[in-house]
Design a protein around this motif. Structure first.
Motif, short mmCIF file in Angstrom:
data_model
loop_
_atom_site.label_atom_id
_atom_site.label_comp_id
_atom_site.label_asym_id
_atom_site.label_seq_id
_atom_site.Cartn_x
_atom_site.Cartn_y
_atom_site.Cartn_z
N ASN A 1 -0.73 -0.13 0.82
CA ASN A 1 -1.56 0.52 -0.21
C ASN A 1 -3.00 0.67 0.26
OD1 ASN A 1 0.52 0.89 -2.00
ND2 ASN A 1 0.21 -1.08 -3.02
N SER A 2 -3.53 -0.38 0.90
CA SER A 2 -4.92 -0.31 1.39
C SER A 2 -5.06 0.76 2.46
CB SER A 2 -5.33 -1.68 1.98
OG SER A 2 -5.32 -2.67 0.97
N ALA A 3 -4.09 0.85 3.36
CA ALA A 3 -4.15 1.88 4.41
C ALA A 3 -4.09 3.27 3.80
CB ALA A 3 -2.99 1.68 5.39
N LEU A 4 -3.20 3.49 2.82
CA LEU A 4 -3.10 4.81 2.19
C LEU A 4 -4.38 5.15 1.43
CD1 LEU A 4 0.60 4.70 0.91
CD2 LEU A 4 -0.30 5.90 2.91
N HIS A 5 -5.00 4.12 0.83
CA HIS A 5 -6.27 4.36 0.14
C HIS A 5 -7.34 4.81 1.13
CE1 HIS A 5 -9.42 3.89 -2.87
NE2 HIS A 5 -10.12 3.21 -1.95
N ASN A 6 -7.39 4.16 2.30
CA ASN A 6 -8.37 4.55 3.32
C ASN A 6 -8.18 5.99 3.79
OD1 ASN A 6 -9.37 1.95 3.23
ND2 ASN A 6 -8.23 1.25 5.06
N LEU A 7 -6.94 6.47 3.73
CA LEU A 7 -6.62 7.80 4.28
C LEU A 7 -6.42 8.86 3.21
CD1 LEU A 7 -4.02 6.59 6.93
CD2 LEU A 7 -6.30 7.51 7.43
N ARG A 8 -6.80 8.57 1.97
CA ARG A 8 -6.47 9.49 0.88
C ARG A 8 -7.04 10.88 1.10
NH1 ARG A 8 -10.26 5.93 -0.54
NH2 ARG A 8 -12.22 6.63 -1.54
N GLU A 9 -8.24 11.00 1.67
CA GLU A 9 -8.84 12.31 1.87
C GLU A 9 -8.10 13.08 2.98
OE1 GLU A 9 -11.37 15.42 0.89
OE2 GLU A 9 -10.85 13.54 -0.12
N ASP A 10 -7.74 12.35 4.10
CA ASP A 10 -6.98 13.00 5.17
C ASP A 10 -5.63 13.48 4.67
OD1 ASP A 10 -9.05 12.45 6.87
OD2 ASP A 10 -8.08 10.74 7.86
N ILE A 11 -4.98 12.67 3.85
CA ILE A 11 -3.65 13.03 3.33
C ILE A 11 -3.77 14.25 2.43
CG2 ILE A 11 -1.77 12.24 1.84
CD1 ILE A 11 -2.36 9.38 2.89
N ARG A 12 -4.83 14.29 1.60
CA ARG A 12 -5.02 15.43 0.67
C ARG A 12 -5.25 16.72 1.45
NH1 ARG A 12 -8.92 18.36 -1.45
NH2 ARG A 12 -10.55 17.25 -0.30
N LEU A 13 -6.13 16.67 2.44
CA LEU A 13 -6.47 17.89 3.18
C LEU A 13 -5.31 18.42 4.03
CD1 LEU A 13 -10.09 16.94 4.34
CD2 LEU A 13 -9.45 18.58 2.55
N SER A 14 -4.46 17.49 4.53
CA SER A 14 -3.36 17.93 5.41
C SER A 14 -2.07 18.20 4.63
CB SER A 14 -3.07 16.85 6.46
OG SER A 14 -2.64 15.65 5.82
N HIS A 15 -2.10 17.96 3.30
CA HIS A 15 -0.90 18.12 2.45
C HIS A 15 0.28 17.29 2.98
CE1 HIS A 15 -3.01 21.42 0.53
NE2 HIS A 15 -3.22 21.98 1.74
N ALA A 16 -0.05 16.10 3.47
CA ALA A 16 0.99 15.23 4.03
C ALA A 16 1.80 14.57 2.91
CB ALA A 16 0.35 14.16 4.92
N ALA A 17 3.09 14.34 3.22
CA ALA A 17 3.98 13.60 2.30
C ALA A 17 4.25 12.24 2.94
CB ALA A 17 5.28 14.36 2.10
N ILE A 18 3.90 11.18 2.24
CA ILE A 18 4.08 9.82 2.76
C ILE A 18 5.16 9.13 1.93
CG2 ILE A 18 2.94 7.67 3.38
CD1 ILE A 18 1.65 10.09 4.70
N ARG A 19 6.16 8.57 2.62
CA ARG A 19 7.25 7.86 1.93
C ARG A 19 7.40 6.48 2.56
NH1 ARG A 19 12.88 7.55 2.71
NH2 ARG A 19 12.78 9.09 4.39
N VAL A 20 7.54 5.46 1.69
CA VAL A 20 7.73 4.09 2.15
C VAL A 20 9.17 3.69 1.87
CG1 VAL A 20 6.97 1.69 1.97
CG2 VAL A 20 5.31 3.56 1.72
N SER A 21 9.86 3.18 2.89
CA SER A 21 11.28 2.83 2.76
C SER A 21 11.46 1.35 3.10
CB SER A 21 12.12 3.68 3.71
OG SER A 21 13.44 3.22 3.77
N GLY A 22 12.23 0.64 2.26
CA GLY A 22 12.53 -0.76 2.52
C GLY A 22 11.47 -1.67 1.93
N SER A 23 11.62 -2.95 2.17
CA SER A 23 10.66 -3.93 1.65
C SER A 23 10.60 -5.11 2.61
CB SER A 23 11.07 -4.41 0.26
OG SER A 23 12.34 -5.07 0.33
N LEU A 24 9.52 -5.87 2.51
CA LEU A 24 9.33 -7.02 3.39
C LEU A 24 8.73 -8.17 2.60
CD1 LEU A 24 7.84 -5.62 6.72
CD2 LEU A 24 9.94 -6.91 6.46
N PRO A 25 9.09 -9.40 2.95
CA PRO A 25 8.38 -10.56 2.41
C PRO A 25 7.01 -10.65 3.07
CG PRO A 25 9.97 -11.26 4.05
CD PRO A 25 10.17 -9.78 3.86
N ASN A 26 6.27 -11.67 2.76
CA ASN A 26 4.96 -11.85 3.36
C ASN A 26 5.07 -12.00 4.87
OD1 ASN A 26 4.01 -11.78 0.80
ND2 ASN A 26 3.33 -13.91 0.71
#
Length: 614
Positions: free
Chosen positions: A473-498
């Motif tokens: 979430n923090s990484a996607l927040h840092n890149l929100r403007e790049d993602i918006r301008l490039s019309h990128a679709a980001i999908r997260v698959s799976g899960s992890l413990p700590n």
């Protein structure tokens, strides 16, 4: 002058002198006549047989047949050349040919039956032997022919037809020269001369010609044919096609040359571990010549503490399995130990049975020296590189830190120029000021990356349990403007413990990987972040379907300042992936890439899972 015999006496003398048994019986089957030949053939004397039935001469299984023949004779019929089995006094069977005739008196009345019996045992045996020999000749794989002393073919078997292409009908009566090449005719005359002298010519290697003109290598055995008196009347010839043997000899010679020229020792042994062959490389490697070692046990070159290896090898070979030893030693003639690798394979005969073992031994002495030298060189160069990197990182840190103050002044003055005097500047002046601001921002980004990379080497890395979802979430927040301008679709698959990591570093790493996937992912990037774990390791993979990376460049991209694409098309500092590798390695993890040019890339990082989570 001797008195002439009367007719009855003359008749009796003739009957007694014939080689055939002559037996007379009355109509009741009682013997009335038994000549000397009958005595000789059947073993019974005249006194023993006259007045008795002939049943003792007939085997039990022939009684019905004998009765039928007697009935025909009593009926007035003559039975010619009737072949049957009769018994000798000792019980030995005798093969006989009988002529059975009725005996009539002067008035034509039947008064008995005569048997003229000829022993055909020997003739039958010869016939059977002739048939047997004929079958052998006919079924032989070797061409078998006979000729007279002038070289005219008298017989020609099936194998000769197959071998030379002439049928028996075509060649019998013709000269044997049909199959002898012109330049071999004198040779044929010499063979025929030897046969005329009663000599046998064995295994004579030569060349013969087929009907179609092709030449074949053959081996000849020629023997004289003799009459009963020993006179030579012709020759028998056995011809073996040696084409396959010649081909095998050529192949054997070729393989022998390869084995002899090999740099590896090639040794063969039987199933008793006795050495059968030993090539030149084996002589050089172990010091024993072939003459010295062939016939001796293979343990001659095996140190005592390695004998169990040979026991295991022999067990594998007898089971039909190969065996490889990548690091072992064998003993040279002078006692020195030779480091080698071994490959041992079973040797099989044409029926597939294991009859021995083939061993290929490679001397590792030179390789070990090379490996030691290489290892030392790598250590020295690695140490030098680490020293250089340390100096470079210190230099980069100092330079970058010192550059930030004037750079910030340049940025501030450029902004002030546009804000305070923008209206007084013409269009070109405003463009120059804007360019200064952009280039200063790019330089500031590079300085920031250099500082980050340098700090990764020097700072103490504090580790803690971190939730991966929070990092994403923090990484996607840092890149929100790049993602918006490039019309990128980001999908997260799976899960992890700590995971056990440094929060700031891990967010920087994931941000850099997703940023690259967006940047190089094409016109409308589709990025997938895959979370998975295996045992004590957690893996984060960032996938895109963009331009991809050629195999030869996949290691380069993790080095500082390495750029595969132009700054105009894909702006950046060339430090992103270098920071990713350095940060992950400082946290005890690994980083890697799988990519195909034009198909996209999969960057992955692995970190230890949290102890608490595990």
């Amino acid at each position: 002058m001797a008195a002439s015999l009367g007719y009855p006496a003359l008749l009796h003398a003739i009957i007694d002198s014939t080689d055939d048994a002559v037996i007379g019986k009355n109509v009741d089957g009682i013997v009335t006549l038994w000549n000397r030949a009958a005595e000789r053939i059947f073993g019974y004397s005249h006194a023993e047989m006259v007045g008795r039935l002939t049943a003792e001469l007939v085997p039990a299984y022939k009684h019905d047949e004998e009765s039928a023949v007697m009935a025909r004779a009593i009926g007035g019929e003559r039975v010619d050349n009737y072949e049957t089995i009769l018994l000798h006094k000792s019980g030995r069977p005798i093969e006989m040919s009988l002529t059975v005739s009725p005996i009539l008196d002067d008035s034509g009345k039947l008064v008995g039956v005569s048997h003229i019996a000829r022993d055909i045992t020997e003739r039958k045996a010869m016939n059977r032997q002739a048939l047997h020999l004929s079958a052998l000749v006919s079924s032989s794989d070797d061409a078998i022919a006979s000729k007279d002393l002038n070289g005219i073919v008298l017989s020609w078997n099936d194998a000769a037809e197959r071998m030379f292409g002439y049928t028996a009908a075509e060649i019998i009566g013709q000269s044997i020269c049909l199959i002898i090449p012109a330049d071999r005719r004198p040779e044929g005359e010499n063979v025929l001369r030897s046969v005329r002298a009663g000599e046998r010519v064995e295994h004579f290697d030569t060349i013969r010609r087929r009907k179609d003109g092709t030449l074949i290598p053959v081996s000849l055995t020629v023997s004289p044919i003799r009459t009963a008196s020993g006179a030579v009347i012709g020759a028998s010839k056995i011809v073996r096609d040696m084409s396959e043997r010649s081909m095998m000899e050529r192949e054997t010679n070729r393989l022998a040359a390869i084995v002899d020229s090999s740099d590896d020792a090639i040794i063969s042994t039987d199933l008793d571990d006795v050495i059968q062959t030993w090539n030149r490389a084996a002589e050089r490697m172990f010091g024993h010549t072939s003459t010295e070692i062939v016939g001796r046990p293979i343990i001659t070159i095996i140190p005592e503490n390695r004998l169990q290896e040979e026991v295991d090898i022999l067990a594998h070979i007898r089971s039909g399995l190969s065996m490889r030893l990548s690091d072992t030693v064998r003993c040279g003639k002078d006692g020195t130990l030779v480091p080698i690798s071994l490959t041992v394979s079973p040797i099989r005969d044409r029926h597939g049975r294991v009859v021995g073992a083939s061993t290929i031994a490679r001397d590792l002495s030179a390789l070990r020296v090379y490996a030691t030298t290489l290892e030392q060189t790598v250590k020295e160069r690695t140490a030098a590189l680490e020293t250089a990197n340390t100096h470079l990182e210190s230099f980069a840190y100092s330079v970058s830190h010192d550059l930030r103050a004037p750079l910030r002044g340049m940025q501030g003055l450029s902004h002030a120029l546009l804000e305070d005097y923008g209206e007084q500047l013409d269009e070109r002046g405003r463009d120059y000021a804007a360019r200064i601001i952009r280039e200063a921002a790019a330089l500031d980004e590079l300085i920031q990356d250099l500082l980050t990379y340098s700090r990764l080497t020097h700072i103490e890395v504090e580790m803690e349990d971190i939730g991966v979802a929070e990092v994403i979430n923090s990484a996607l927040h840092n890149l929100r403007e790049d993602i918006r301008l490039s019309h990128a679709a980001i999908r997260v698959s799976g899960s992890l413990p700590n995971v056990r990591a440094n929060r700031t570093m891990l967010i920087q790493v994931v941000t850099n990987l997703i940023s690259n996937a967006v940047k190089f992912g094409g016109e409308h990037p589709a990025v997938v972040v895959v979370l998975e774990h295996d045992g004590d390791l957690a893996r984060i993979t960032v996938e895109d379907h963009g331009i991809g990376i050629a195999p030869q460049h996949q290691e380069r991209i993790f080095r500082a300042f390495e750029r595969l694409h132009g700054v105009e098309s894909y702006p950046g500092t060339g430090m992103g992936l270098a920071i990713v590798r350095k940060a992950i390695e400082r946290q005890g993890g690994r980083v890697g890439v799988q990519s195909e040019e034009g198909q996209g890339s999969r960057f992955w990082i692995e970190l230890p899972r949290s102890v608490a989570a595990a």
